[in-house]
Design an enzyme around this catalytic site. Structure first.
Site, PDB file in Angstrom:
ATOM      1  N   ARG A  62       0.800  -1.227   0.000  1.00 50.98           N
ATOM      2  CA  ARG A  62       0.000   0.000   0.000  1.00 50.98           C
ATOM      3  C   ARG A  62       0.831   1.276   0.000  1.00 50.98           C
ATOM      4  O   ARG A  62       0.393   2.315  -0.508  1.00 50.98           O
ATOM      5  CB  ARG A  62      -0.937  -0.019   1.228  1.00 50.98           C
ATOM      6  CG  ARG A  62      -1.574   1.305   1.559  1.00 50.98           C
ATOM      7  CD  ARG A  62      -2.752   1.165   2.498  1.00 50.98           C
ATOM      8  NE  ARG A  62      -2.431   0.607   3.803  1.00 50.98           N
ATOM      9  CZ  ARG A  62      -1.748   1.242   4.746  1.00 50.98           C
ATOM     10  NH1 ARG A  62      -1.240   2.433   4.530  1.00 50.98           N
ATOM     11  NH2 ARG A  62      -1.542   0.670   5.920  1.00 50.98           N
ATOM     12  N   ASP A 189      -7.243  21.276 -10.215  1.00 51.80           N
ATOM     13  CA  ASP A 189      -7.786  20.051 -10.798  1.00 51.80           C
ATOM     14  C   ASP A 189      -7.551  20.184 -12.303  1.00 51.80           C
ATOM     15  O   ASP A 189      -8.209  20.975 -12.980  1.00 51.80           O
ATOM     16  CB  ASP A 189      -9.280  19.939 -10.458  1.00 51.80           C
ATOM     17  CG  ASP A 189      -9.901  18.647 -10.980  1.00 51.80           C
ATOM     18  OD1 ASP A 189      -9.426  18.128 -12.008  1.00 51.80           O
ATOM     19  OD2 ASP A 189     -10.877  18.181 -10.367  1.00 51.80           O
ATOM     20  N   LYS A 214     -10.259   9.500 -16.170  1.00 54.57           N
ATOM     21  CA  LYS A 214     -10.780  10.115 -17.383  1.00 54.57           C
ATOM     22  C   LYS A 214      -9.862   9.825 -18.570  1.00 54.57           C
ATOM     23  O   LYS A 214      -9.846   8.716 -19.051  1.00 54.57           O
ATOM     24  CB  LYS A 214     -10.978  11.618 -17.143  1.00 54.57           C
ATOM     25  CG  LYS A 214     -11.800  11.922 -15.881  1.00 54.57           C
ATOM     26  CD  LYS A 214     -13.269  11.524 -16.007  1.00 54.57           C
ATOM     27  CE  LYS A 214     -14.010  11.430 -14.691  1.00 54.57           C
ATOM     28  NZ  LYS A 214     -14.003  12.631 -13.882  1.00 54.57           N
TER      29      LYS A 214
HETATM   30  C1  LIG Z   1     -14.296  12.756 -12.498  1.00 52.40           C
HETATM   31  C2  LIG Z   1     -13.636  13.947 -11.943  1.00 52.40           C
HETATM   32  C3  LIG Z   1     -12.972  13.904 -10.731  1.00 52.40           C
HETATM   33  C4  LIG Z   1     -12.985  12.695  -9.832  1.00 52.40           C
HETATM   34  O1  LIG Z   1     -12.423  11.608 -10.417  1.00 52.40           O
HETATM   35  P1  LIG Z   1     -12.713  10.111  -9.941  1.00 52.40           P
HETATM   36  O2  LIG Z   1     -11.544   9.392 -10.485  1.00 52.40           O
HETATM   37  O3  LIG Z   1     -14.019   9.725 -10.552  1.00 52.40           O
HETATM   38  O4  LIG Z   1     -12.780  10.128  -8.451  1.00 52.40           O
HETATM   39  C5  LIG Z   1     -12.331  15.035 -10.306  1.00 52.40           C
HETATM   40  N1  LIG Z   1     -12.345  16.154 -11.029  1.00 52.40           N
HETATM   41  C6  LIG Z   1     -12.982  16.242 -12.196  1.00 52.40           C
HETATM   42  C7  LIG Z   1     -12.948  17.524 -12.940  1.00 52.40           C
HETATM   43  C8  LIG Z   1     -13.656  15.143 -12.693  1.00 52.40           C
HETATM   44  O5  LIG Z   1     -14.331  15.236 -13.838  1.00 52.40           O
END
Ligand SMILES: *Cc1c(COP(=O)(O)O)cnc(C)c1O
Length: 400
Positions: A62, A189, A214
């Site tokens: 981990r 982000d 994504k």
């Molecule tokens: C989907 C998404 C997340 C979170 O991602 P996960 O891998 O689903 O937890 C964070 N920020 C944005 C902009 C997203 O579209």
């Protein structure tokens, strides 16, 4: 899309082919096999005692292993950073990063464009821990300094916003924040840019976070997150927090993230081209009142996108007049190629009617009926024909 040189002789797409790979250590295998291990054995006490996370030694599955080390090295290369920490999801990367740099009594500034689950965490667990959360107008630029308090610890950006696509002046915000207080951690982000189209760490941001679920994964079958740091002290803090929280990514998901990364530049070019073509077609439609795509002048912050980004992904939105739910259903229920669902970044196209009203607090939402699209890798003319047929169903439903 141009390539960024990082004082290195090879173009970025070439570097991403090699990033994190080590065939010589894995029997010559091109891809690092998923390292499935919780227990790791030490032959001697001296080796047991020598563990140092900064040296990427392996003590327990981990806390770091060849799969996570490879993925983190590759993502560090992509984001042009210093070091990275991997997580089980993008949201875990975000929540762990927010926790890592805050304590009771602190103040955090978050762009009003932030992804709804980021806000839910900030308004929930973070607020309950005694951290004051404040949202700001994504168009604020250097004016962010007027919101800084002596207790401000983090400025969190999301540019473009993944629902409404306002592009932020990231260089101006980072420079102004750091000039005012060099201890504030600027985070972003960076999921929309996939680490490829925008390099936040070269524009003064300290921690670039993305949901590798994504575009990096790219095939709608992995859940993975990463935070890439520009500084060693920030990385150590993130790593220590991840270990305290028990946050980690599974070997299979790391494997899928690394595999997806190899084709990221070529997929993104196609998402860019097809997405822009659909966006331009939508601009000609009478049903559409506005297209929110950062590469189009009608999108807030378009000039900043042009200045700072090297391309667009396949995610954008369009607005229509207020549409009864039944008519919206007539349009979206019968799509041949667009699936309806959350998430994005895979090879397939998606359509999602959304309403930003409840998740805007700094600047209220004044736009129309919002429909978010993810343009996948299908033939673009098939996608346009699908949307065209959807608009015909919408029209029939409105007239019925
Ligand atoms: C989907 C998404 C997340 C979170 O991602 P996960 O891998 O689903 O937890 C964070 N920020 C944005 C902009 C997203 O579209």
């Amino acid at each position: 899309m141009s390539t960024h040189d990082r004082d290195q002789p090879f173009a970025e797409n070439t570097r991403l082919i090699h990033a994190g790979r080590a065939p010589e250590k894995f029997g010559g295998a091109v891809n690092i096999p998923p390292f499935r291990a919780s227990t790791v054995l030490f032959p001697t006490l001296a080796e047991l005692d020598a563990y140092d996370p900064a040296l990427r030694t392996v003590r327990y599955g981990r806390t770091g292993n060849p799969s996570s080390h490879a993925f983190e090295a590759a993502m560090t290369e992509l984001e042009e950073g210093h070091a990275a920490v991997s997580y089980a999801s993008g949201l875990q990367a975000i929540t762990s990063s927010l926790l890592a740099f805050t304590r009771h009594g602190d103040h955090v500034l978050i762009a009003d464009t932030a992804y709804a689950p980021t806000r839910n965490f900030a308004n929930g667990i973070l607020s309950r821990s005694g951290v004051t959360v404040e949202y700001f107008d994504p168009g604020i630029g250097a004016g962010i300094t007027s919101l800084l308090r002596p207790t401000t610890k983090i400025v969190f950006l999301e540019s473009p916003g993944s629902l409404t696509f306002e592009v932020q002046d990231v260089p101006a915000i980072s420079a102004a924040v750091t000039a005012a207080n060099a201890d504030i951690v600027v985070m972003i982000d960076n999921t929309w840019a996939a680490g490829l189209l925008f390099k936040p760490l070269k524009h003064g941001v300290h921690v670039s976070i993305q949901s590798a679920t994504k575009y990096v994964g790219g095939h709608s079958d992995a859940s993975l997150g990463v935070a890439v740091c520009a500084r060693q002290d920030h990385w150590l803090r993130l790593k220590k927090t991840a270990v305290e929280l028990g946050a980690c990514a599974s070997a299979d998901e790391l494997f899928l993230g690394l595999r997806g990364l190899r084709s990221l530049p070529v997929r993104m070019r196609r998402h860019h081209e097809s997405g822009l073509k659909v966006a331009q077609w939508l601009e000609t439609r009478p049903e559409v009142t506005r297209v929110r795509h950062p590469a189009l002048p009608a999108c807030p912050g378009h000039d900043l996108w042009k200045r700072d980004f090297t391309g667009a992904c396949g995610l954008f939105a369009f607005e229509m007049a207020p549409t009864p739910r039944k008519a919206m259903a007539a349009m979206v229920d019968g799509m041949a190629h667009f699936g309806m669902g959350y998430s994005w970044g895979g090879f397939e196209s998606l359509i999602l009617p959304s309403n930003p009203t409840s998740i805007r607090t700094a600047v209220s939402w004044t736009g129309g009926e919002l429909v978010r699209l993810h343009i996948g890798l299908e033939d673009v003319d098939d996608l346009i024909a699908d949307l065209d047929a959807g608009f015909a169903r919408l029209k029939a439903a409105l007239e019925a």
